[in-house]
Structure formats: C-alpha cells, structure tokens
Design a protein around this motif. Structure first.
Motif, PDB file in Angstrom:
ATOM      1  N   GLU A 123      29.023  34.672  42.604  1.00  0.00           N
ATOM      2  CA  GLU A 123      29.328  35.950  43.142  1.00  0.00           C
ATOM      3  C   GLU A 123      30.570  36.067  42.766  1.00  0.00           C
ATOM      4  O   GLU A 123      31.056  37.361  42.495  1.00  0.00           O
ATOM      5  CB  GLU A 123      28.866  36.182  44.578  1.00  0.00           C
ATOM      6  CG  GLU A 123      28.861  37.467  45.044  1.00  0.00           C
ATOM      7  CD  GLU A 123      28.532  37.359  46.449  1.00  0.00           C
ATOM      8  OE1 GLU A 123      29.436  38.196  47.091  1.00  0.00           O
ATOM      9  OE2 GLU A 123      27.428  37.097  46.858  1.00  0.00           O
ATOM     10  N   LEU A 124      31.580  35.368  43.320  1.00  0.00           N
ATOM     11  CA  LEU A 124      33.157  35.505  42.903  1.00  0.00           C
ATOM     12  C   LEU A 124      33.524  35.447  41.485  1.00  0.00           C
ATOM     13  O   LEU A 124      34.129  36.512  41.120  1.00  0.00           O
ATOM     14  CB  LEU A 124      33.862  34.568  43.671  1.00  0.00           C
ATOM     15  CG  LEU A 124      35.441  34.376  43.173  1.00  0.00           C
ATOM     16  CD1 LEU A 124      35.924  35.653  43.930  1.00  0.00           C
ATOM     17  CD2 LEU A 124      35.806  33.178  43.945  1.00  0.00           C
ATOM     18  N   GLU A 125      32.775  34.561  40.614  1.00  0.00           N
ATOM     19  CA  GLU A 125      33.145  34.671  39.348  1.00  0.00           C
ATOM     20  C   GLU A 125      32.541  36.053  38.691  1.00  0.00           C
ATOM     21  O   GLU A 125      33.208  36.692  37.983  1.00  0.00           O
ATOM     22  CB  GLU A 125      32.072  33.640  38.444  1.00  0.00           C
ATOM     23  CG  GLU A 125      32.452  32.348  38.808  1.00  0.00           C
ATOM     24  CD  GLU A 125      31.690  31.265  38.159  1.00  0.00           C
ATOM     25  OE1 GLU A 125      31.997  30.123  38.022  1.00  0.00           O
ATOM     26  OE2 GLU A 125      30.573  31.552  37.945  1.00  0.00           O
ATOM     27  N   ASP A 126      31.397  36.488  39.067  1.00  0.00           N
ATOM     28  CA  ASP A 126      31.059  37.845  38.590  1.00  0.00           C
ATOM     29  C   ASP A 126      32.090  39.047  39.058  1.00  0.00           C
ATOM     30  O   ASP A 126      32.285  39.996  38.287  1.00  0.00           O
ATOM     31  CB  ASP A 126      29.482  38.223  39.142  1.00  0.00           C
ATOM     32  CG  ASP A 126      28.374  37.090  38.477  1.00  0.00           C
ATOM     33  OD1 ASP A 126      28.776  36.631  37.556  1.00  0.00           O
ATOM     34  OD2 ASP A 126      27.368  37.068  39.078  1.00  0.00           O
ATOM     35  N   ALA A 127      32.363  39.074  40.213  1.00  0.00           N
ATOM     36  CA  ALA A 127      33.293  39.927  40.825  1.00  0.00           C
ATOM     37  C   ALA A 127      34.704  39.967  40.123  1.00  0.00           C
ATOM     38  O   ALA A 127      34.983  40.943  39.564  1.00  0.00           O
ATOM     39  CB  ALA A 127      33.533  39.756  42.177  1.00  0.00           C
ATOM     40  N   LEU A 128      35.163  38.994  39.799  1.00  0.00           N
ATOM     41  CA  LEU A 128      36.582  38.769  39.138  1.00  0.00           C
ATOM     42  C   LEU A 128      36.141  38.968  37.619  1.00  0.00           C
ATOM     43  O   LEU A 128      37.115  39.793  36.948  1.00  0.00           O
ATOM     44  CB  LEU A 128      36.962  37.248  39.082  1.00  0.00           C
ATOM     45  CG  LEU A 128      37.573  36.657  40.576  1.00  0.00           C
ATOM     46  CD1 LEU A 128      37.923  35.382  40.531  1.00  0.00           C
ATOM     47  CD2 LEU A 128      38.805  37.673  40.751  1.00  0.00           C
ATOM     48  N   THR A 129      35.007  38.726  37.126  1.00  0.00           N
ATOM     49  CA  THR A 129      34.703  39.176  35.592  1.00  0.00           C
ATOM     50  C   THR A 129      34.765  40.825  35.458  1.00  0.00           C
ATOM     51  O   THR A 129      35.438  41.146  34.406  1.00  0.00           O
ATOM     52  CB  THR A 129      33.519  38.513  35.153  1.00  0.00           C
ATOM     53  OG1 THR A 129      33.646  36.970  35.091  1.00  0.00           O
ATOM     54  CG2 THR A 129      33.224  38.956  33.745  1.00  0.00           C
ATOM     55  N   ARG A 130      34.189  41.347  36.432  1.00  0.00           N
ATOM     56  CA  ARG A 130      34.113  42.884  36.724  1.00  0.00           C
ATOM     57  C   ARG A 130      35.435  43.460  36.712  1.00  0.00           C
ATOM     58  O   ARG A 130      35.887  44.444  35.944  1.00  0.00           O
ATOM     59  CB  ARG A 130      33.311  42.945  37.598  1.00  0.00           C
ATOM     60  CG  ARG A 130      32.953  44.776  37.690  1.00  0.00           C
ATOM     61  CD  ARG A 130      32.031  45.020  38.838  1.00  0.00           C
ATOM     62  NE  ARG A 130      31.869  46.545  38.866  1.00  0.00           N
ATOM     63  CZ  ARG A 130      31.277  47.112  39.777  1.00  0.00           C
ATOM     64  NH1 ARG A 130      30.704  46.312  40.953  1.00  0.00           N
ATOM     65  NH2 ARG A 130      31.130  48.377  39.738  1.00  0.00           N
ATOM     66  N   LEU A 131      36.172  42.723  37.658  1.00  0.00           N
ATOM     67  CA  LEU A 131      37.550  43.214  37.530  1.00  0.00           C
ATOM     68  C   LEU A 131      38.298  43.171  36.530  1.00  0.00           C
ATOM     69  O   LEU A 131      39.108  43.977  36.291  1.00  0.00           O
ATOM     70  CB  LEU A 131      38.000  42.393  38.915  1.00  0.00           C
ATOM     71  CG  LEU A 131      39.789  42.913  39.282  1.00  0.00           C
ATOM     72  CD1 LEU A 131      39.690  44.270  39.998  1.00  0.00           C
ATOM     73  CD2 LEU A 131      40.190  41.774  40.112  1.00  0.00           C
ATOM     74  N   ASN A 132      38.336  41.895  36.009  1.00  0.00           N
ATOM     75  CA  ASN A 132      39.066  41.869  34.553  1.00  0.00           C
ATOM     76  C   ASN A 132      38.847  42.758  33.649  1.00  0.00           C
ATOM     77  O   ASN A 132      39.528  43.219  32.794  1.00  0.00           O
ATOM     78  CB  ASN A 132      39.025  40.404  33.979  1.00  0.00           C
ATOM     79  CG  ASN A 132      40.059  39.662  35.036  1.00  0.00           C
ATOM     80  OD1 ASN A 132      41.117  39.835  35.413  1.00  0.00           O
ATOM     81  ND2 ASN A 132      39.518  38.402  35.420  1.00  0.00           N
ATOM     82  N   ARG A 133      37.438  43.027  33.269  1.00  0.00           N
ATOM     83  CA  ARG A 133      36.994  43.858  32.525  1.00  0.00           C
ATOM     84  C   ARG A 133      37.252  45.337  32.330  1.00  0.00           C
ATOM     85  O   ARG A 133      37.662  45.882  31.684  1.00  0.00           O
ATOM     86  CB  ARG A 133      35.206  43.578  32.278  1.00  0.00           C
ATOM     87  CG  ARG A 133      35.046  42.363  31.627  1.00  0.00           C
ATOM     88  CD  ARG A 133      33.441  42.137  31.163  1.00  0.00           C
ATOM     89  NE  ARG A 133      33.057  41.024  30.855  1.00  0.00           N
ATOM     90  CZ  ARG A 133      33.211  40.464  29.570  1.00  0.00           C
ATOM     91  NH1 ARG A 133      33.511  41.257  28.582  1.00  0.00           N
ATOM     92  NH2 ARG A 133      32.569  39.289  29.268  1.00  0.00           N
ATOM     93  N   CYS A 134      37.307  45.802  33.728  1.00  0.00           N
ATOM     94  CA  CYS A 134      37.605  47.312  33.899  1.00  0.00           C
ATOM     95  C   CYS A 134      39.250  47.140  33.924  1.00  0.00           C
ATOM     96  O   CYS A 134      39.502  48.252  33.316  1.00  0.00           O
ATOM     97  CB  CYS A 134      37.436  47.290  35.707  1.00  0.00           C
ATOM     98  SG  CYS A 134      35.666  47.478  35.793  1.00  0.00           S
TER      99      CYS A 134
END
Length: 147
Positions: A123-134
C-alpha cells in the motif's frame, strides 16, 4: 490540509540522511546515487540528456558527473547510437557501489517496516509510486522504472 504530508515527507528525507551516517562502508553522495541509478536504468547518457532528465543546468550536471569520473564510478564512451556527443556509462566500480548502497537502503527499510504486513508495505509502495508519477507528470519528466 497538506501540512501533515509536507511534514512527513520532510521527515522522511531527514531519516534517509541519518541512515547515511550509520553505515560502515563509504556511501555514494546523493547526486551520485541518483545519476548512477538513472544511467543504470536508461543506459549511457550525455551530459545534456542527464541535465534534461533531472531538470538541472548543464554546468551543475557537468560538475556532478566530473566527480563520478574522478572516482571511477562512470566513464566516457562514444555514443552507442553513433551520435557526436560522448556519453557517460557506469563502470564496474560504479555498479558495485550502487548495488551496495541500494542493499544498505533496503536493509534500513526492512528494519523500519519489520512489523508491517506485506499488504501495508505494498500500500505504501503504491501510494509513493502514485505520488512520484503525479509529480513527474507535472514536471514533464518521467523517471524510467524497470517494470
């Protein structure tokens, strides 16, 4: 609304700096770690390509890459695609140091999330990936991922 997020991201970067101090082996400078990661992921890159990739001035990247060259972490090579500009390629020493730093970073992360469930980590990996991609989309600079 974003006060907590900003504070937690600031603290996260602080913890990374502290982890660098506790290491037994010589760690790469932050700029070297980032540059070597990018070159490893994309292959040989020119100073101009690196400057564009990081959104930095060419003179800044030139200084940073000069340090990589002096330390034997990267080397200049002819453009594999036949272009005029010489490119920087990671050396065996650079690759070895990058792997060692990456393993150290992961071991520190493993200690931090030791009591977390695999689902919490994902869940943290997914949230950070989303934050970085944005952030990358807003900057117009995507960071290539080995996916």
């Amino acid at each position: 609304m974003l006060e907590r997020l900003e504070r937690e991201l600031m603290l996260l970067s602080r913890h990374q700096v502290l982890a660098r101090r506790e290491c037994e082996h010589e760690r790469l400078e932050r700029s070297a770690y980032l540059l070597l990661n990018r070159i490893e992921t994309q292959g040989p890159m020119s100073i101009g390509q690196l400057a564009e990739a990081f959104g930095l001035d060419t003179s800044t990247v030139n200084r940073q890459t000069a340090a990589l060259l002096r330390c034997g972490l990267a080397e200049r090579v002819a453009d594999p695609d036949g272009g005029m500009a010489r490119k920087l390629r990671i050396t065996a020493e650079g690759s070895s140091r990058l792997v060692a730093d990456r393993e150290f970073n992961r071991s520190c992360l493993a200690r931090v999330v030791a009591d977390w469930s695999p689902e919490d980590v994902r869940e943290l990996e997914d949230a950070l990936t989303r934050l970085n991609r944005c952030a990358e989309t807003l900057e117009g600079r995507e960071w290539p991922r080995p996916e």
